[in-house]
Design an enzyme around this catalytic site. Structure first.
Site, PDB file in Angstrom:
ATOM      1  N   CYS A  65       0.871  -1.172   0.000  1.00  0.00           N
ATOM      2  CA  CYS A  65       0.000   0.000   0.000  1.00  0.00           C
ATOM      3  C   CYS A  65       0.913   1.227   0.000  1.00  0.00           C
ATOM      4  O   CYS A  65       2.140   1.090  -0.063  1.00  0.00           O
ATOM      5  CB  CYS A  65      -1.001  -0.001   1.152  1.00  0.00           C
ATOM      6  SG  CYS A  65      -0.372   0.399   2.791  1.00  0.00           S
ATOM      7  N   HIS A  98      15.374 -12.901  12.050  1.00  0.00           N
ATOM      8  CA  HIS A  98      15.164 -12.706  13.483  1.00  0.00           C
ATOM      9  C   HIS A  98      13.709 -12.760  13.915  1.00  0.00           C
ATOM     10  O   HIS A  98      13.435 -13.058  15.081  1.00  0.00           O
ATOM     11  CB  HIS A  98      15.742 -11.355  13.919  1.00  0.00           C
ATOM     12  CG  HIS A  98      17.232 -11.304  13.834  1.00  0.00           C
ATOM     13  ND1 HIS A  98      17.950 -10.227  14.298  1.00  0.00           N
ATOM     14  CD2 HIS A  98      18.149 -12.175  13.340  1.00  0.00           C
ATOM     15  CE1 HIS A  98      19.243 -10.436  14.092  1.00  0.00           C
ATOM     16  NE2 HIS A  98      19.380 -11.618  13.506  1.00  0.00           N
TER      17      HIS A  98
END
Length: 142
Positions: A65, A98
């Site tokens: 977006c 991570h």
């Protein structure tokens, strides 16, 4: 790999380039995004991507977006979804390594198309490191 993609009116050109890249690499793509620049509501397209991942109909997702924020907020409402708003390939890599991100959120108004494709490539080719990161990721869902 199965990839689900969704975008609002800020991202048709980005989606087109990303889908072409994904198909060239042999991925299966489910397209939930709009192909026009007519104003639409980003949650409608983001929720469809998140549902694909929840139902295991896609391995990873990509949402686009204008700022990347609204659509990321929408998909992150789903259990088990960890969408990462990324604007560099280094952040995309860390989101996978991570945080075990399973949706990449791209801000179309703040990245270039080549930059977005590069982030997608890194996102798809990076694995979760697990270990100490798994302990943290397991604490994300409420």
């Amino acid at each position: 790999m199965k990839i689900s993609i969704g975008n609002d009116h800020a991202g048709p050109d980005y989606k087109k380039a990303i889908v072409a890249f994904l198909l060239e690499k042999g991925h299966i793509v489910t397209n939930h995004g709009t192909d026009t620049f007519d104003s639409v509501d980003y949650p409608d397209f983001g929720h469809a991507v998140a549902k694909d991942i929840e139902a295991k109909q896609a391995d990873l997702g990509i949402v686009i977006c204008g700022s990347g924020n609204g659509i990321a907020m929408s998909v992150n409402k789903h259990q088990g979804i960890r969408a990462a708003l990324c604007w560099t390939k280094e952040i995309a890599e860390l989101a996978r390594q991570h945080n075990d991100a399973n949706i990449l959120s791209i801000p179309a108004r703040y990245t270039s198309i080549p930059q977005a494709v590069s982030m997608v490539e890194v996102f798809l080719n990076t694995s979760f490191e697990g270990g100490r990161h798994a302990t943290r990721v397991n604490k994300i869902s409420c």
